[in-house]
Structures are given as C-alpha cells and as structure tokens.
Motif scaffolding. Structure first.
Motif, mmCIF file in Angstrom:
data_model
loop_
_atom_site.group_PDB
_atom_site.id
_atom_site.type_symbol
_atom_site.label_atom_id
_atom_site.label_comp_id
_atom_site.label_asym_id
_atom_site.label_seq_id
_atom_site.Cartn_x
_atom_site.Cartn_y
_atom_site.Cartn_z
ATOM 1 N N ASP A 153 0.817 -1.216 0.000
ATOM 2 C CA ASP A 153 0.000 0.000 0.000
ATOM 3 C C ASP A 153 0.856 1.274 0.000
ATOM 4 O OD1 ASP A 153 1.038 0.056 2.540
ATOM 5 O OD2 ASP A 153 -0.886 -0.017 3.588
ATOM 6 N N GLY A 154 2.185 1.118 -0.106
ATOM 7 C CA GLY A 154 3.074 2.274 -0.187
ATOM 8 C C GLY A 154 3.627 2.748 1.141
ATOM 9 N N THR A 155 3.314 2.052 2.245
ATOM 10 C CA THR A 155 3.815 2.453 3.560
ATOM 11 C C THR A 155 5.316 2.158 3.676
ATOM 12 O OG1 THR A 155 1.673 1.927 4.563
ATOM 13 C CG2 THR A 155 3.569 2.132 6.048
ATOM 14 N N PRO A 156 6.112 3.183 4.020
ATOM 15 C CA PRO A 156 7.561 2.925 4.196
ATOM 16 C C PRO A 156 7.810 2.190 5.515
ATOM 17 C CG PRO A 156 7.067 5.223 4.664
ATOM 18 C CD PRO A 156 5.781 4.615 4.185
ATOM 19 N N VAL A 157 8.612 1.126 5.464
ATOM 20 C CA VAL A 157 8.852 0.308 6.650
ATOM 21 C C VAL A 157 10.338 -0.030 6.764
ATOM 22 C CG1 VAL A 157 6.543 -0.722 6.677
ATOM 23 C CG2 VAL A 157 8.382 -1.830 5.381
ATOM 24 N N ALA A 158 10.708 -0.476 7.953
ATOM 25 C CA ALA A 158 12.032 -1.066 8.194
ATOM 26 C C ALA A 158 11.816 -2.547 8.478
ATOM 27 C CB ALA A 158 12.718 -0.381 9.369
ATOM 28 N N VAL A 159 12.600 -3.404 7.838
ATOM 29 C CA VAL A 159 12.441 -4.860 7.960
ATOM 30 C C VAL A 159 13.695 -5.426 8.608
ATOM 31 C CG1 VAL A 159 11.964 -7.015 6.740
ATOM 32 C CG2 VAL A 159 11.056 -4.853 5.851
ATOM 33 N N LYS A 160 13.519 -6.053 9.777
ATOM 34 C CA LYS A 160 14.641 -6.677 10.498
ATOM 35 C C LYS A 160 14.583 -8.180 10.264
ATOM 36 C CE LYS A 160 17.007 -6.546 14.961
ATOM 37 N NZ LYS A 160 17.015 -5.933 16.311
ATOM 38 N N ILE A 161 15.723 -8.765 9.859
ATOM 39 C CA ILE A 161 15.766 -10.174 9.477
ATOM 40 C C ILE A 161 16.899 -10.869 10.229
ATOM 41 C CG2 ILE A 161 15.967 -11.775 7.536
ATOM 42 C CD1 ILE A 161 15.247 -9.358 5.728
ATOM 43 N N LEU A 162 16.585 -12.012 10.846
ATOM 44 C CA LEU A 162 17.615 -12.794 11.535
ATOM 45 C C LEU A 162 18.602 -13.382 10.539
ATOM 46 C CD1 LEU A 162 15.845 -14.932 14.310
ATOM 47 C CD2 LEU A 162 17.237 -12.892 14.611
ATOM 48 N N ARG A 163 19.850 -13.489 10.967
ATOM 49 C CA ARG A 163 20.862 -14.121 10.127
ATOM 50 C C ARG A 163 20.529 -15.608 9.953
ATOM 51 N NH1 ARG A 163 25.593 -11.900 8.801
ATOM 52 N NH2 ARG A 163 25.869 -9.731 9.426
ATOM 53 N N PRO A 164 20.698 -16.142 8.762
ATOM 54 C CA PRO A 164 20.430 -17.584 8.565
ATOM 55 C C PRO A 164 21.401 -18.434 9.365
ATOM 56 C CG PRO A 164 21.467 -16.598 6.610
ATOM 57 C CD PRO A 164 21.112 -15.464 7.513
ATOM 58 N N GLY A 165 20.857 -19.425 10.078
ATOM 59 C CA GLY A 165 21.677 -20.358 10.845
ATOM 60 C C GLY A 165 22.304 -19.768 12.090
ATOM 61 N N ILE A 166 21.872 -18.565 12.503
ATOM 62 C CA ILE A 166 22.526 -17.909 13.639
ATOM 63 C C ILE A 166 22.243 -18.645 14.941
ATOM 64 C CG2 ILE A 166 20.594 -16.329 14.030
ATOM 65 C CD1 ILE A 166 24.362 -15.616 14.504
ATOM 66 N N ALA A 167 21.075 -19.275 15.073
ATOM 67 C CA ALA A 167 20.735 -19.973 16.319
ATOM 68 C C ALA A 167 21.711 -21.107 16.599
ATOM 69 C CB ALA A 167 19.300 -20.500 16.260
ATOM 70 N N ALA A 168 22.051 -21.893 15.557
ATOM 71 C CA ALA A 168 22.981 -23.011 15.748
ATOM 72 C C ALA A 168 24.371 -22.499 16.117
ATOM 73 C CB ALA A 168 23.046 -23.853 14.473
ATOM 74 N N VAL A 169 24.801 -21.422 15.455
ATOM 75 C CA VAL A 169 26.113 -20.840 15.749
ATOM 76 C C VAL A 169 26.172 -20.351 17.190
ATOM 77 C CG1 VAL A 169 27.701 -18.962 15.186
ATOM 78 C CG2 VAL A 169 26.533 -20.198 13.358
ATOM 79 N N GLN A 250 7.519 0.547 11.582
ATOM 80 C CA GLN A 250 7.520 1.876 10.974
ATOM 81 C C GLN A 250 8.958 2.357 10.737
ATOM 82 O OE1 GLN A 250 5.805 4.711 13.629
ATOM 83 N NE2 GLN A 250 6.059 6.471 12.257
ATOM 84 N N ARG A 251 9.176 2.957 9.571
ATOM 85 C CA ARG A 251 10.497 3.519 9.281
ATOM 86 C C ARG A 251 10.599 4.894 9.960
ATOM 87 N NH1 ARG A 251 12.306 4.692 3.162
ATOM 88 N NH2 ARG A 251 11.444 2.564 2.951
ATOM 89 N N MET A 252 11.642 5.055 10.780
ATOM 90 C CA MET A 252 11.831 6.294 11.526
ATOM 91 C C MET A 252 12.880 7.168 10.833
ATOM 92 S SD MET A 252 9.647 5.556 13.836
ATOM 93 C CE MET A 252 9.800 6.847 15.070
#
Length: 530
Positions: A153-169, A250-252
């Motif tokens: 819908d055009g809303t600007p956002v910030a997306v936080k993503i966990l590193r792949p495989g970080i839990a095992a490390v 929300q993107r700040m």
C-alpha cells in the motif's frame, strides 16, 4: 567441528596473552590460598606456557588484548564482551572500560539469503509482500540486519531479518563459552570469585531472547504504549508481517544522537536534549518498571523537533514494585545525602545480610558518595563511583541483584550520552524532582487513591460476602481453641513415641553388637584351640 572450534579459541586466547588473566592474577586475601600455597602442578603449567610462548608481544595492556581477542573470535564473543563490560562488580575497571569500546558490527549477509528467508516466512515471493525492497542493508549486527522497504500500500517500513543459521552458531559458541568459564573457575582462585559461569548464563538468557523477533516486536509495542504522549518516539509494529525471523515496523527518520554537529545545524537544544534523556530514563525505570536496556548511541536518534527516537528492542529490563521502591528510596537518600537511610534501605531490601552493622555501612557509603556531590557531570565518573560501591559491597556481603545489572548498564549509557550532549549537566538536580514526585505518589495520598482504584473491583465483589467470611473465621478460631488441648496431648504422645523409637534403635544396635562380639569370640577361641 566443535573440538576444532575449541582449539581455535584456545589458540586465540594464548596468542593475545589471555593466560595472564588466569596465571598472573593476585589472589584476594579473602579468597582462596596465597601464591605460596599454589600447587606444584599449577606453577609448572604456568611456567611451561610462559616459556613456550615467550615470543609473544605484550606491549598492549590486558584490556586491549582481551578486546582484540574477542573481536577476532567473532560477533558472539563481541556481544559477550559488551555484557562483560557492564559487570564492573566482577572485573577490573581498566578491562571494563576497554570492553565498552566493542561494537557489534559485522558485514551483512547476501541479499539472496534475504529473499529466501522472506519467501520461506510468508510463503510468497518477496515482490508479493513488498512493493519495493532495498537490497542494501542499512544496519548489520551479529544477530540480524535491517533493510528499508515499502509495503504494497506504499507504507515505508524497516524490515529486520535474523541471520540464517545464527541460532545453531550461537548455541555452539555458548557451550564453548561455558566450557571456558568452567576452566577459568577450575584453574584460578580469583576465577571462582568472579563467577564467570553466572555471567555466561546471564549472557545466554539475553542472547536467546534476541533470536525470536516476535518478542522484540512485543517489547517495542509495550514501550510505545508506555509513552502515549509521544515524548519518546517508538516505531509502530506492523503485526500482520511479524514472524519469528522477520520483524516489520515503521520507518523512523532521525539524526543519530552522536552526530552533534548535525544536531546543532538543525537548531536542536542539546542542553534540553540532555535533560529530556535523564527524565525519559527515570520515567521508564520508576513509572513503568520496563526500560530500554541497550541505549548506546547507535540505538538512539533525534527527530527534527528535538524528540528522542528509540530503536532496537531486543534487550529490555524489568523491575518489580519492590525493586522500584527500594531503588527510588536509595536514589533519594543519595540525593539528600541521607546515608543512614541508604544503609537501612539496603538492610530492609535484603541486599545485605540482616546482621549488617548499619553504622559501618553508612560510614562506607558516605566516604564514597560525598566527594562527588556539587560537581558537574563532566567531573564525575559514574563508572569509578560504581566500582567503589561494588568494592564496598563485597566487604559488607552485598548481594548483587541480577535484575539491577541491566539498569547499571543503562545508567552508564545515560552517563555517556549526557557527557556528549551537555558536560555541565547536573544529573542529581535533573532527577531529584522526578523521584520526589514518584515517591510521593507511592506513599502519599495519591498512592492511597491509586490503590483504592486498583482494589475497588475486588472490594465490591467480596464486600457482600464479608459477614459470612467473618463468621467462618470465628468458627474456625473456636474449633481451634477447642482442639488445642487435644493437639497438645497428641504432640506429647508423638514425642514419647519418637523417644521410644530412638531407644529401640539403640537397643537393636546393642544386641547386634553383642552378637558380633560373641561370634568373634567363638571364632577366636576356635583358632586358639586349633
């Protein structure tokens, strides 16, 4: 693979001379044996390692070498060093100061991994979730990274993503950290006093909480609800898009609080900003009992209108009502220089043994705190003051409260922030009016009104039952009084039975002993006869 990782950790530790922390520390007079009482094996091990590694350069001090070793070992060890820097009750001040310089910054993981995680999370291609997604990460740390994007819908956002495989490390390195802590406790008397396994356990708890981004989203949402007046700006959470591995908010737009020149160019009042920071901190701690516990400059921005913007909610601290009361009482007593009440509050809170001499504790606290009053913030080192207080606490057997460790860390962050914004800020004068008002609300007429409002539904529900409840209570008391003589007789009978049982046991043992002696005598007589 784990054994090779352990060997690598040992190699890095020896390369940077970290064996000094084990072999060269001077045992405390109050803990363990003196150096003359060290075992021969311990001396032999120390001599062998020093001789084999005599080529190492130790031009850098121990704190710098420890920091460099943690940076070499990777992001998980960097995060552990950051936590360790807050435990000034356990480690030397020079080491803590150096570890505070650690930055949790690592290169971002590839965009193709980002696409894969997004598709696995939503079961949709990335272009069916976001109309636009910036492939370049705007921030990257050891556990996760952040990208800017736009919703459909055009809303600007910030997306936080966990590193792949970080839990095992993380889990593997935490096991190795705990092993290293166990070795430190086993090899060094001073290591036992520092209790490194407790620190690793605390680190493990906070790190695992960062591996579920829905928990961070909930923390963010809670903090926003605590500031409905928007005196602290907190990003809105878009819950429909939040998952364990992905958080959308929300993107700040703001200026990092460390960019003082930019803030001045925008006509931001830095003195007011410093005072606002102190008030926001004490509001979170004492009004809400829920505070941002990772307030370093990288997680704080300033909006163009001069309000603070909070970011990154993976580490939050909580305090109970009892903690808040005794903490506020201690702060106010400090501000009023009422060291007697500081001592009494510590005893009543259970932070020191009940048999602690209040007068001696009062004198010790006065000697530490009196020199820092009436000084601007630039002339006060809270780190050194805290160190002095912790040294005093060991002498009096003060129990360091786990729930206050994060508060200590945040207070040190606030100190650094205040020094940068306004070196002449008087933390005491800024905080005292707030704390005085808060204490008045806790023990004054406002507190009575507040408690009545809270308890009113319970009172309204149970008030009609009061006559019956009172009658039941009186009947129970009457029955108890009637049964009291019988109960006393039963207690006497039980005592007699217990005494008889003890005599029977002794008599049985005596009979068995006599039988053994008789058998031994018969056997001995038989041998003599032969």
């Amino acid at each position: 693979m784990r054994i090779f990782r352990l060997f690598y950790i040992i190699y890095v530790a020896l390369r940077f001379g970290l064996d000094e922390f084990i072999f060269d520390c001077q045992p405390s007079q109050n803990f363990g044996p003196s150096p003359n009482e060290e075992s021969l094996k311990f001396k032999l091990l120390r001599g062998t390692i020093k001789g084999a590694l005599c080529w190492r350069s130790k031009k850098l001090n121990r704190g710098v070498r420890l920091r460099l070793a943690l940076e070499t070992l990777g992001p998980i060890f960097v995060k552990f060093g950051q936590l360790l820097s807050t435990r000034r009750d356990l480690i030397p001040l020079d080491v803590a100061d150096e570890l505070a310089k650690l930055q949790d910054q690592v290169p971002p993981f590839p965009y193709k991994d980002v696409e894969t995680i997004i598709q696995q999370t939503y079961n949709l291609p990335i272009d069916q979730v976001f109309s636009d997604f910036d492939q370049i990460a705007v921030a990257s740390a050891s556990v996760a990274q952040v990208h800017f994007a736009y919703l459909l819908d055009g809303t600007p956002v910030a997306v936080k993503i966990l590193r792949p495989g970080i839990a095992a490390v993380i889990n593997k390195d935490l096991v190795l950290l705990d092993t290293a802590a166990w070795l430190l406790e086993s090899l060094s008397t001073e290591g036992k006093r520092l209790n490194p396994r407790e620190i690793v356990a605390e680190f493990s708890m906070h790190t695992h909480s960062e591996l579920n981004l829905t928990l961070e989203a909930a923390n963010c949402s809670q903090l926003a609800r605590n500031f409905p007046d928007k005196s602290l700006l907190v990003p809105e959470v878009y819950w429909d898009f939040c998952r364990e591995q992905v958080m959308v908010m929300q993107r700040m737009q703001g200026t990092p609080v460390s960019q003082l020149a930019t803030l001045r160019a925008k006509n931001i009042d830095l003195t007011k900003l410093a005072r606002d920071g102190v008030e926001i901190f004490f509001t979170q701690v004492f009004r809400d009992g829920f505070f941002h516990a990772d307030m370093h400059p990288g997680n704080i921005q300033v909006a163009d209108d001069g309000r603070y913007i909070a970011l990154d909610f993976g580490i939050m601290g909580t305090l109970s009502d009892n903690d808040k009361y005794y903490l506020a009482r201690n702060f106010l007593a400090f501000f009023n220089r009422d060291y007697r009440d500081v001592a009494i509050a510590h005893i009543e809170a259970g932070w020191v043994p009940k048999n602690t001499n209040a007068e001696a504790l009062e004198t010790a606290v006065r000697a530490i705190c009196e020199p820092i009053f009436d000084k601007p913030l630039k002339d006060i080192s809270f780190g050194r003051t805290l160190l002095s207080l912790f040294q005093m606490s060991r002498r009096f057997g003060v129990i360091i409260q786990p729930q206050l460790i994060m508060l200590q860390k945040t207070l040190l962050n606030i100190e650094g922030l205040g020094r940068d914004l306004d070196p002449n800020l008087d933390l005491w004068k800024s905080a005292q009016p707030f704390l005085t008002k808060w204490m008045d609300e806790q023990i004054g007429w406002r507190s009575i009104v507040k408690n009545l409002r809270t308890e009113l539904p319970y009172i309204a529900k149970n008030l009609p039952k009061m006559p019956r409840l009172v009658r039941q209570f009186l009947n129970q008391q009457t029955v108890a009084e009637d049964e009291a003589p019988i109960r006393l007789v039963m207690y006497d009978l039980i005592k007699v039975q217990q005494q008889q049982a003890r005599w029977q046991k002794r008599l049985t043992l005596a009979i068995i002993l006599l039988l053994v002696l008789q058998v031994a005598g018969v056997v001995a007589f038989g041998f003599v006869a032969i």
